[in-house]
Design a protein around this motif. Structure first.
Motif, PDB file in Angstrom:
ATOM      1  N   LYS A  17     -41.187  -2.518 -74.967  1.00  0.00           N
ATOM      2  CA  LYS A  17     -41.951  -2.669 -76.322  1.00  0.00           C
ATOM      3  C   LYS A  17     -42.475  -1.178 -76.378  1.00  0.00           C
ATOM      4  CE  LYS A  17     -42.643  -7.426 -75.940  1.00  0.00           C
ATOM      5  NZ  LYS A  17     -43.912  -8.376 -76.402  1.00  0.00           N
ATOM      6  N   ALA A  18     -42.996  -0.577 -75.432  1.00  0.00           N
ATOM      7  CA  ALA A  18     -43.974   0.335 -74.971  1.00  0.00           C
ATOM      8  C   ALA A  18     -42.631   1.505 -75.305  1.00  0.00           C
ATOM      9  CB  ALA A  18     -44.683   0.997 -74.171  1.00  0.00           C
ATOM     10  N   SER A  19     -41.872   1.257 -75.318  1.00  0.00           N
ATOM     11  CA  SER A  19     -40.118   2.854 -75.676  1.00  0.00           C
ATOM     12  C   SER A  19     -40.195   2.584 -77.158  1.00  0.00           C
ATOM     13  CB  SER A  19     -39.006   2.645 -74.797  1.00  0.00           C
ATOM     14  OG  SER A  19     -38.597   1.191 -75.144  1.00  0.00           O
ATOM     15  N   GLY A  20     -40.452   1.469 -78.237  1.00  0.00           N
ATOM     16  CA  GLY A  20     -40.262   1.602 -79.526  1.00  0.00           C
ATOM     17  C   GLY A  20     -39.390   0.212 -79.825  1.00  0.00           C
ATOM     18  N   ALA A  21     -38.691  -0.534 -78.601  1.00  0.00           N
ATOM     19  CA  ALA A  21     -37.508  -0.761 -78.396  1.00  0.00           C
ATOM     20  C   ALA A  21     -37.807  -2.429 -79.778  1.00  0.00           C
ATOM     21  CB  ALA A  21     -36.330  -1.706 -77.186  1.00  0.00           C
ATOM     22  N   ALA A  22     -36.541  -2.151 -80.514  1.00  0.00           N
ATOM     23  CA  ALA A  22     -37.032  -3.136 -81.544  1.00  0.00           C
ATOM     24  C   ALA A  22     -35.932  -4.635 -81.085  1.00  0.00           C
ATOM     25  CB  ALA A  22     -36.071  -3.193 -82.138  1.00  0.00           C
ATOM     26  N   ALA A  23     -37.190  -5.785 -81.296  1.00  0.00           N
ATOM     27  CA  ALA A  23     -36.885  -7.226 -80.739  1.00  0.00           C
ATOM     28  C   ALA A  23     -36.686  -8.139 -81.563  1.00  0.00           C
ATOM     29  CB  ALA A  23     -37.981  -8.042 -79.724  1.00  0.00           C
ATOM     30  N   LEU A  24     -35.434  -9.613 -81.425  1.00  0.00           N
ATOM     31  CA  LEU A  24     -35.650 -10.315 -82.529  1.00  0.00           C
ATOM     32  C   LEU A  24     -37.154 -11.542 -82.323  1.00  0.00           C
ATOM     33  CD1 LEU A  24     -32.133 -11.722 -82.064  1.00  0.00           C
ATOM     34  CD2 LEU A  24     -33.217  -9.712 -84.097  1.00  0.00           C
ATOM     35  N   PHE A  25     -37.674 -11.536 -83.978  1.00  0.00           N
ATOM     36  CA  PHE A  25     -38.563 -12.247 -83.845  1.00  0.00           C
ATOM     37  C   PHE A  25     -38.428 -14.384 -83.447  1.00  0.00           C
ATOM     38  CE2 PHE A  25     -41.043 -15.514 -86.556  1.00  0.00           C
ATOM     39  CZ  PHE A  25     -42.188 -15.393 -86.227  1.00  0.00           C
ATOM     40  N   GLY A  26     -38.700 -14.502 -82.214  1.00  0.00           N
ATOM     41  CA  GLY A  26     -39.180 -15.618 -82.165  1.00  0.00           C
ATOM     42  C   GLY A  26     -38.622 -15.802 -80.947  1.00  0.00           C
ATOM     43  N   GLU A  27     -37.714 -14.562 -80.006  1.00  0.00           N
ATOM     44  CA  GLU A  27     -36.417 -14.535 -78.909  1.00  0.00           C
ATOM     45  C   GLU A  27     -37.409 -14.761 -77.904  1.00  0.00           C
ATOM     46  OE1 GLU A  27     -32.606 -14.176 -78.095  1.00  0.00           O
ATOM     47  OE2 GLU A  27     -33.186 -14.857 -80.139  1.00  0.00           O
ATOM     48  N   LYS A  28     -36.735 -15.138 -76.450  1.00  0.00           N
ATOM     49  CA  LYS A  28     -37.807 -14.950 -75.465  1.00  0.00           C
ATOM     50  C   LYS A  28     -37.144 -14.701 -74.865  1.00  0.00           C
ATOM     51  CE  LYS A  28     -38.965 -20.296 -75.855  1.00  0.00           C
ATOM     52  NZ  LYS A  28     -40.083 -21.714 -75.583  1.00  0.00           N
ATOM     53  N   ARG A  34     -32.614  -5.821 -70.909  1.00  0.00           N
ATOM     54  CA  ARG A  34     -31.494  -5.267 -71.414  1.00  0.00           C
ATOM     55  C   ARG A  34     -32.048  -4.092 -72.830  1.00  0.00           C
ATOM     56  NH1 ARG A  34     -26.151  -5.979 -73.629  1.00  0.00           N
ATOM     57  NH2 ARG A  34     -25.027  -4.748 -72.106  1.00  0.00           N
ATOM     58  N   VAL A  35     -32.025  -3.082 -72.005  1.00  0.00           N
ATOM     59  CA  VAL A  35     -32.529  -1.944 -73.098  1.00  0.00           C
ATOM     60  C   VAL A  35     -31.427  -1.393 -73.665  1.00  0.00           C
ATOM     61  CG1 VAL A  35     -34.410  -0.587 -74.176  1.00  0.00           C
ATOM     62  CG2 VAL A  35     -35.106  -1.692 -72.437  1.00  0.00           C
ATOM     63  N   VAL A  36     -30.481  -1.195 -74.683  1.00  0.00           N
ATOM     64  CA  VAL A  36     -29.655  -0.684 -75.952  1.00  0.00           C
ATOM     65  C   VAL A  36     -30.450   0.197 -76.735  1.00  0.00           C
ATOM     66  CG1 VAL A  36     -27.325  -0.638 -76.245  1.00  0.00           C
ATOM     67  CG2 VAL A  36     -28.172  -2.551 -75.656  1.00  0.00           C
ATOM     68  N   THR A  37     -29.400   1.028 -75.959  1.00  0.00           N
ATOM     69  CA  THR A  37     -30.422   3.060 -77.128  1.00  0.00           C
ATOM     70  C   THR A  37     -28.489   3.395 -77.360  1.00  0.00           C
ATOM     71  OG1 THR A  37     -32.176   3.031 -76.026  1.00  0.00           O
ATOM     72  CG2 THR A  37     -31.423   4.832 -77.251  1.00  0.00           C
ATOM     73  N   MET A  38     -28.858   3.794 -78.808  1.00  0.00           N
ATOM     74  CA  MET A  38     -27.478   4.271 -79.578  1.00  0.00           C
ATOM     75  C   MET A  38     -28.422   6.097 -80.049  1.00  0.00           C
ATOM     76  SD  MET A  38     -26.110   1.073 -81.358  1.00  0.00           S
ATOM     77  CE  MET A  38     -27.386  -0.708 -80.476  1.00  0.00           C
ATOM     78  N   GLY A  39     -28.154   6.967 -79.637  1.00  0.00           N
ATOM     79  CA  GLY A  39     -28.478   8.079 -80.043  1.00  0.00           C
ATOM     80  C   GLY A  39     -29.809   8.041 -80.272  1.00  0.00           C
ATOM     81  N   ASN A  40     -30.198   8.456 -81.287  1.00  0.00           N
ATOM     82  CA  ASN A  40     -31.421   8.249 -81.974  1.00  0.00           C
ATOM     83  C   ASN A  40     -31.604   7.890 -83.336  1.00  0.00           C
ATOM     84  OD1 ASN A  40     -30.551   9.519 -83.772  1.00  0.00           O
ATOM     85  ND2 ASN A  40     -31.114  11.961 -83.886  1.00  0.00           N
ATOM     86  N   ALA A  41     -30.719   6.489 -83.417  1.00  0.00           N
ATOM     87  CA  ALA A  41     -30.125   5.732 -84.516  1.00  0.00           C
ATOM     88  C   ALA A  41     -30.566   3.583 -84.185  1.00  0.00           C
ATOM     89  CB  ALA A  41     -29.029   6.138 -84.711  1.00  0.00           C
ATOM     90  N   SER A  42     -30.834   3.672 -83.204  1.00  0.00           N
ATOM     91  CA  SER A  42     -31.197   2.386 -82.453  1.00  0.00           C
ATOM     92  C   SER A  42     -31.431   2.838 -81.829  1.00  0.00           C
ATOM     93  CB  SER A  42     -30.100   2.028 -83.340  1.00  0.00           C
ATOM     94  OG  SER A  42     -30.600   0.435 -82.979  1.00  0.00           O
ATOM     95  N   THR A  43     -32.703   1.420 -81.261  1.00  0.00           N
ATOM     96  CA  THR A  43     -33.412   1.444 -79.664  1.00  0.00           C
ATOM     97  C   THR A  43     -33.506  -0.307 -79.912  1.00  0.00           C
ATOM     98  OG1 THR A  43     -33.996   3.450 -79.284  1.00  0.00           O
ATOM     99  CG2 THR A  43     -34.356   1.579 -78.140  1.00  0.00           C
ATOM    100  N   CYS A  46     -31.179  -6.111 -76.125  1.00  0.00           N
ATOM    101  CA  CYS A  46     -30.134  -7.092 -76.348  1.00  0.00           C
ATOM    102  C   CYS A  46     -29.443  -7.235 -75.300  1.00  0.00           C
ATOM    103  CB  CYS A  46     -29.488  -6.250 -77.200  1.00  0.00           C
ATOM    104  SG  CYS A  46     -27.761  -7.211 -77.501  1.00  0.00           S
ATOM    105  N   GLY A  47     -29.224  -9.099 -74.758  1.00  0.00           N
ATOM    106  CA  GLY A  47     -28.221  -9.516 -73.827  1.00  0.00           C
ATOM    107  C   GLY A  47     -26.999  -9.304 -73.715  1.00  0.00           C
ATOM    108  N   GLY A  48     -26.345  -8.355 -74.845  1.00  0.00           N
ATOM    109  CA  GLY A  48     -25.015  -8.811 -75.568  1.00  0.00           C
ATOM    110  C   GLY A  48     -24.013  -7.514 -74.523  1.00  0.00           C
ATOM    111  N   THR A  49     -22.988  -7.555 -75.163  1.00  0.00           N
ATOM    112  CA  THR A  49     -22.255  -6.406 -74.788  1.00  0.00           C
ATOM    113  C   THR A  49     -22.459  -5.791 -76.031  1.00  0.00           C
ATOM    114  OG1 THR A  49     -19.742  -7.150 -75.966  1.00  0.00           O
ATOM    115  CG2 THR A  49     -20.745  -7.624 -73.632  1.00  0.00           C
ATOM    116  N   HIS A  50     -21.876  -4.111 -76.009  1.00  0.00           N
ATOM    117  CA  HIS A  50     -21.730  -2.581 -76.526  1.00  0.00           C
ATOM    118  C   HIS A  50     -20.449  -2.232 -76.072  1.00  0.00           C
ATOM    119  CE1 HIS A  50     -25.868  -4.323 -77.902  1.00  0.00           C
ATOM    120  NE2 HIS A  50     -25.233  -3.722 -78.580  1.00  0.00           N
ATOM    121  N   VAL A  51     -19.796  -1.077 -77.230  1.00  0.00           N
ATOM    122  CA  VAL A  51     -19.263  -0.218 -77.150  1.00  0.00           C
ATOM    123  C   VAL A  51     -19.534   0.928 -76.581  1.00  0.00           C
ATOM    124  CG1 VAL A  51     -17.201  -1.174 -79.782  1.00  0.00           C
ATOM    125  CG2 VAL A  51     -19.850   0.747 -79.578  1.00  0.00           C
ATOM    126  N   SER A  52     -19.521   1.923 -75.479  1.00  0.00           N
ATOM    127  CA  SER A  52     -19.118   2.518 -75.193  1.00  0.00           C
ATOM    128  C   SER A  52     -20.202   4.184 -75.928  1.00  0.00           C
ATOM    129  CB  SER A  52     -18.825   3.844 -74.168  1.00  0.00           C
ATOM    130  OG  SER A  52     -17.148   4.183 -74.786  1.00  0.00           O
TER     131      SER A  52
END
Length: 254
Positions: A17-28, A34-43, A46-52
């Motif tokens: 949370k301190a890193s600024g990662a976005a979380a889904l409202f109401g999600e436990k 698992r924190v997924v970062t895409m350059g400076n576009a998104s953090t 997410c528990g799902g898979t992603h492209v490299s």
């Protein structure tokens, strides 16, 4: 297309949370996330898979949006070659539409606007012509009104829409004096009915709404309205002539 690298880190929930990662409202979430970062576009968490890397997604096109629950929206999209195929299909449709309008894709919006304007102009001309035809016909049918107990009654078929019938019904009523007028028209498997009664006849028991209700029932429809003006519809145009003829019997029984 910027081809941001996608990285994944496991960290504590507070650090995430301190890193600024976005979380889904109401999600436990658990203590470790698992924190997924895409350059400076998104953090995001997410528990799902992603492209490299985001470039693997290629083009992304949102094709629909809808509400699935209170405060929840759903979007659907296509990516990569699927998105390119979608664009090709849209281009083919636009090209075909432009060809039909003898235009090109760049001029398609103005061509459609021009066609809509022409359609509206033709509709106005048709409406005016229909009113003139109805007016001419109403002048001829006025002579077929019947005197029933001192009340002039006219039930007839005229071409035209509901507005035209109302206009001609009022015109015929005023022309006949103390009168009850019921007009009907047939249009592509449907029936339009309008009835009007002079105000001085309302006190004698005549009610336009009640009269037209009985007529409408005979043509498979319904409707009603005020004592002096009423409108109805039906689904059996082949029964309109005898339904209109019944108006004379109905008023003679009042």
């Amino acid at each position: 297309m910027a081809n941001h690298p996608v990285t994944t880190q496991l960290m504590g929930i507070e650090a995430a949370k301190a890193s600024g990662a976005a979380a889904l409202f109401g999600e436990k979430y658990g203590d470790e996330v698992r924190v997924v970062t895409m350059g400076n576009a998104s953090t995001e968490l997410c528990g799902g898979t992603h492209v490299s890397s985001t470039g693997a997604i290629g083009m992304f096109k949102v094709i629909s949006e809808s509400g699935i629950a209170a405060g929840v929206r759903r979007i659907e999209g296509v990516t990569g070659f699927g998105a390119l195929e979608w664009v090709r299909n849209q281009n083919e449709l636009a090209t075909r539409g432009a060809s039909l309008l003898k235009s090109n894709i760049e001029q398609l919006p103005s061509a459609v606007e021009r066609m809509i304007a022409e359609k509206r102009a033709l509709e106005k001309q048709l409406e005016k012509l229909s009113r003139e035809i109805a007016k001419s016909a109403s002048g001829e049918i006025a002579s077929s009104a019947k005197d029933i107990g001192g009340v002039m009654v006219l039930a007839a078929e005229l071409p035209g829409d509901a507005a035209t019938l109302r206009e001609q019904a009022e015109r015929l009523r005023d022309k006949l004096g103390s009168a009850a007028v019921v007009l009907g028209s047939r249009d592509e498997g449907s029936v339009i009915l309008v009835a009007t009664v002079s105000k001085e006849l309302i006190g004698k028991g005549l009610h336009a709404g009640k009269i037209i209700k009985g007529v409408a029932q005979q043509v498979g429809g319904g409707g009603g309205g005020r004592p002096d003006m009423a409108q109805a519809g039906g689904k059996k145009p082949e029964l309109l002539p005898q339904a209109l003829e019944s108006v004379y019997e109905t008023i003679s029984g009042i």
